[in-house]
Motif scaffolding. Sequence first.
Motif, PDB file in Angstrom:
ATOM      1  N   GLY A 118     -28.741  11.661 -17.327  1.00  0.00           N
ATOM      2  CA  GLY A 118     -27.672  10.681 -17.451  1.00  0.00           C
ATOM      3  C   GLY A 118     -26.419  11.277 -18.077  1.00  0.00           C
ATOM      4  O   GLY A 118     -25.309  10.787 -17.862  1.00  0.00           O
ATOM      5  N   GLY A 119     -26.584  12.335 -18.848  1.00  0.00           N
ATOM      6  CA  GLY A 119     -25.432  12.919 -19.529  1.00  0.00           C
ATOM      7  C   GLY A 119     -25.102  14.334 -19.080  1.00  0.00           C
ATOM      8  O   GLY A 119     -24.049  14.861 -19.434  1.00  0.00           O
ATOM      9  N   HIS A 132     -36.129  18.992 -21.741  1.00  0.00           N
ATOM     10  CA  HIS A 132     -36.198  18.673 -20.307  1.00  0.00           C
ATOM     11  C   HIS A 132     -36.638  19.891 -19.489  1.00  0.00           C
ATOM     12  O   HIS A 132     -37.326  19.750 -18.485  1.00  0.00           O
ATOM     13  CB  HIS A 132     -34.840  18.179 -19.796  1.00  0.00           C
ATOM     14  N   SER A 189     -40.373  13.186 -16.771  1.00  0.00           N
ATOM     15  CA  SER A 189     -39.016  13.542 -16.312  1.00  0.00           C
ATOM     16  C   SER A 189     -37.962  12.811 -17.124  1.00  0.00           C
ATOM     17  O   SER A 189     -36.982  13.394 -17.568  1.00  0.00           O
ATOM     18  CB  SER A 189     -38.827  13.164 -14.840  1.00  0.00           C
ATOM     19  N   THR A 190     -38.170  11.513 -17.297  1.00  0.00           N
ATOM     20  CA  THR A 190     -37.208  10.742 -18.088  1.00  0.00           C
ATOM     21  C   THR A 190     -37.529  10.952 -19.575  1.00  0.00           C
ATOM     22  O   THR A 190     -38.576  11.497 -19.926  1.00  0.00           O
ATOM     23  CB  THR A 190     -37.278   9.244 -17.724  1.00  0.00           C
ATOM     24  N   ASP A 191     -36.610  10.498 -20.434  1.00  0.00           N
ATOM     25  CA  ASP A 191     -36.721  10.811 -21.859  1.00  0.00           C
ATOM     26  C   ASP A 191     -38.068  10.393 -22.458  1.00  0.00           C
ATOM     27  O   ASP A 191     -38.552   9.293 -22.208  1.00  0.00           O
ATOM     28  CB  ASP A 191     -35.577  10.141 -22.628  1.00  0.00           C
ATOM     29  N   GLY A 212     -26.835  11.477 -13.053  1.00  0.00           N
ATOM     30  CA  GLY A 212     -27.453  10.200 -13.425  1.00  0.00           C
ATOM     31  C   GLY A 212     -26.401   9.128 -13.647  1.00  0.00           C
ATOM     32  O   GLY A 212     -26.571   7.964 -13.267  1.00  0.00           O
ATOM     33  N   GLU A 213     -25.298   9.544 -14.256  1.00  0.00           N
ATOM     34  CA  GLU A 213     -24.183   8.632 -14.511  1.00  0.00           C
ATOM     35  C   GLU A 213     -23.627   8.112 -13.184  1.00  0.00           C
ATOM     36  O   GLU A 213     -23.314   6.918 -13.051  1.00  0.00           O
ATOM     37  CB  GLU A 213     -23.127   9.447 -15.267  1.00  0.00           C
ATOM     38  N   SER A 253     -32.776   4.739  -5.437  1.00  0.00           N
ATOM     39  CA  SER A 253     -33.854   5.504  -4.822  1.00  0.00           C
ATOM     40  C   SER A 253     -34.759   4.589  -3.992  1.00  0.00           C
ATOM     41  O   SER A 253     -35.169   4.932  -2.883  1.00  0.00           O
ATOM     42  CB  SER A 253     -34.657   6.190  -5.934  1.00  0.00           C
ATOM     43  N   PRO A 279     -31.123   0.910 -15.387  1.00  0.00           N
ATOM     44  CA  PRO A 279     -30.435   2.104 -14.884  1.00  0.00           C
ATOM     45  C   PRO A 279     -30.549   2.191 -13.368  1.00  0.00           C
ATOM     46  O   PRO A 279     -31.573   1.859 -12.778  1.00  0.00           O
ATOM     47  CB  PRO A 279     -31.204   3.243 -15.555  1.00  0.00           C
ATOM     48  N   GLY A 280     -29.471   2.647 -12.751  1.00  0.00           N
ATOM     49  CA  GLY A 280     -29.352   2.532 -11.306  1.00  0.00           C
ATOM     50  C   GLY A 280     -30.144   3.530 -10.485  1.00  0.00           C
ATOM     51  O   GLY A 280     -30.424   3.277  -9.314  1.00  0.00           O
ATOM     52  N   GLY A 281     -30.496   4.672 -11.098  1.00  0.00           N
ATOM     53  CA  GLY A 281     -31.179   5.720 -10.342  1.00  0.00           C
ATOM     54  C   GLY A 281     -32.385   5.213  -9.558  1.00  0.00           C
ATOM     55  O   GLY A 281     -32.442   5.323  -8.335  1.00  0.00           O
ATOM     56  N   PRO A 282     -33.362   4.624 -10.262  1.00  0.00           N
ATOM     57  CA  PRO A 282     -34.571   4.164  -9.570  1.00  0.00           C
ATOM     58  C   PRO A 282     -34.268   3.084  -8.521  1.00  0.00           C
ATOM     59  O   PRO A 282     -34.943   3.010  -7.494  1.00  0.00           O
ATOM     60  CB  PRO A 282     -35.417   3.570 -10.713  1.00  0.00           C
ATOM     61  N   HIS A 301     -32.620  18.558 -26.951  1.00  0.00           N
ATOM     62  CA  HIS A 301     -33.130  17.628 -25.930  1.00  0.00           C
ATOM     63  C   HIS A 301     -33.162  18.265 -24.529  1.00  0.00           C
ATOM     64  O   HIS A 301     -34.129  18.074 -23.778  1.00  0.00           O
ATOM     65  CB  HIS A 301     -32.208  16.402 -25.939  1.00  0.00           C
ATOM     66  N   ASP A 360     -25.939   5.587 -11.810  1.00  0.00           N
ATOM     67  CA  ASP A 360     -25.830   4.327 -12.549  1.00  0.00           C
ATOM     68  C   ASP A 360     -24.553   3.570 -12.185  1.00  0.00           C
ATOM     69  O   ASP A 360     -24.557   2.348 -12.029  1.00  0.00           O
ATOM     70  CB  ASP A 360     -25.883   4.590 -14.060  1.00  0.00           C
TER      71      ASP A 360
HETATM   72  O1  KG4 Z   1     -32.965  12.327 -18.925  1.00  0.00           O
HETATM   73  P1  KG4 Z   1     -32.758  10.862 -18.967  1.00  0.00           P
HETATM   74  O2  KG4 Z   1     -33.966   9.969 -19.101  1.00  0.00           O
HETATM   75  O3  KG4 Z   1     -31.778  10.476 -20.113  1.00  0.00           O
HETATM   76  C1  KG4 Z   1     -30.713  11.316 -20.445  1.00  0.00           C
HETATM   77  O4  KG4 Z   1     -30.965  12.300 -21.177  1.00  0.00           O
HETATM   78  O5  KG4 Z   1     -29.606  11.053 -19.936  1.00  0.00           O
HETATM   79  O6  KG4 Z   1     -31.951  10.480 -17.640  1.00  0.00           O
HETATM   80  C2  KG4 Z   1     -31.573   9.155 -17.388  1.00  0.00           C
HETATM   81  C3  KG4 Z   1     -30.902   9.102 -16.043  1.00  0.00           C
HETATM   82  C4  KG4 Z   1     -30.293   7.758 -15.700  1.00  0.00           C
HETATM   83  O7  KG4 Z   1     -28.974   7.964 -15.269  1.00  0.00           O
HETATM   84  C5  KG4 Z   1     -31.179   7.219 -14.597  1.00  0.00           C
HETATM   85  O8  KG4 Z   1     -30.481   6.400 -13.669  1.00  0.00           O
HETATM   86  C6  KG4 Z   1     -31.644   8.499 -13.933  1.00  0.00           C
HETATM   87  O9  KG4 Z   1     -31.873   9.371 -15.010  1.00  0.00           O
HETATM   88  N1  KG4 Z   1     -32.880   8.308 -13.176  1.00  0.00           N
HETATM   89  C7  KG4 Z   1     -32.949   8.458 -11.827  1.00  0.00           C
HETATM   90  C8  KG4 Z   1     -34.277   8.128 -11.464  1.00  0.00           C
HETATM   91  N2  KG4 Z   1     -34.972   7.818 -12.595  1.00  0.00           N
HETATM   92  C9  KG4 Z   1     -34.095   7.936 -13.637  1.00  0.00           C
HETATM   93  N3  KG4 Z   1     -32.010   8.813 -10.929  1.00  0.00           N
HETATM   94  C10 KG4 Z   1     -32.373   8.873  -9.643  1.00  0.00           C
HETATM   95  N4  KG4 Z   1     -33.608   8.552  -9.209  1.00  0.00           N
HETATM   96  C11 KG4 Z   1     -34.580   8.198 -10.064  1.00  0.00           C
HETATM   97  N5  KG4 Z   1     -35.808   7.911  -9.619  1.00  0.00           N
END
Ligand code: KG4
Length: 391
Positions: free
Chosen positions: A191-192, A159, A358-360, A217-218, A238, A232-235, A155, A221
């Motif tokens: 996130g991990g 990325h 960018s996200t999964d 990411g954690e 932001s 999830p808290g990231g967006p 995975h 969140d």
């Molecule tokens: O790569 P991903 O989709 O899943 C994992 O493999 O963990 O990453 C998910 C993480 C979450 O913690 C989420 O809050 C964060 O990515 N995330 C962001 C944003 N979009 C997603 N963090 C900050 N700003 C963002 N715009």
Amino acid sequence: MKILAIETSCDETAIAVVHVSESKEEVSFDILGNALNSQVKLHEQYGGVFPMMAKREHAKILPSLLIESLKESEQYSTIDNQLPTTKEELVRKLLEREGNLADELLRTIKTIKKPDIDAIGVTNGPGLEPALWVGINFAKALSLIWDIPIYPINHMEGHILSSLLVKKGISNNQFSITKPNFPIISLLISGGHTELVLSEKINEYKILGQTRDDAVGEAFDKVARMLKLPYPGGPQISKLAEEMRLNKAKSNIELPRPMINSGDFDFSFAGLKTAVLYKIKDTPIIGEIQNEIALEFENAVTEVLIAKTRKALLETNASCLILGGGVSANINIRREFKKMIIEEFPDVELLIPETVLSTDNAVMIAITTYQKIKAGMLPSSDFIASGNLSL
Ligand code: KG4
Ligand code: ZN
């Protein structure tokens, strides 16, 4: 070459069908089908992802995502696949590990005519093991029924490699695969994971540093949760921080920049989270303080990521910087990294995946499957889910 890719490592279920074609000038990468289901709504109420619940949801949705992605790529038609009894037993055994959904899974798979696919790629780690297993067993069942070679895919490598997809025009489905110059520094922020990775050549990854506690990411969140913002808290963080910047508002809150001068490539975000907790201890979470923390927290994270990456670029003489993982969707982080590269490393190429990649997703698993096949990886149906799989 057509590739079907499956991703179920966390809380997104995704299946993509892509077509990669090589010409003298370029390697084209067309997304023919891309089906994705997010479990965010389900996990939101708990503020995190529960592995067994994630697993059940993946198993429930996989058959319909498969049909959707095949329909989209104009490859869907039904037939009655008469399987030899021994084969059917094998497939059933695989699917039965996914509990009482085996019948449903088997029935759906058996009714789909073998599509024009040359390879199947599936995420086998890192991630939540029960969640990974669903995708793996589903993929293995398809590989068996259709006689298509299958490849286990990392995975995190997905990325990294999703950043090689460069849009050809305005279409969101037509890309070419760029050839990066080595050495490459990849900053993986999800996130991990939070890792700085050096690649001297293709398929070679050396972890220079990583987080000692929480992943970026954690931290996003968890801080969002403290601020009573949804998962999830990231967006969410932001969005608030960007509003503050637009209004030229300043934050009166000061947070630490953990390990910014530690002299190594490691990170730590647990202290930052505790610092936020301390700031809001006696304050009801309303309006302004929420915004101020969002802005200061995002700035603190960005500064630490920039400082460590700058050091890695300087010390390795890298020619290319890749950002990857869900947090690389963050607008401020993207902007600040672009600024640093333009101002300080004009000869370094910066590759960041399209925001949707960018996200999964499963497209990143598809491009990685392609790269692995090109690099000589042999198919294997004998692999397991590996929660802590490293690069
Ligand atoms: O790569 P991903 O989709 O899943 C994992 O493999 O963990 O990453 C998910 C993480 C979450 O913690 C989420 O809050 C964060 O990515 N995330 C962001 C944003 N979009 C997603 N963090 C900050 N700003 C963002 N715009
Ligand atoms: Zn991820």
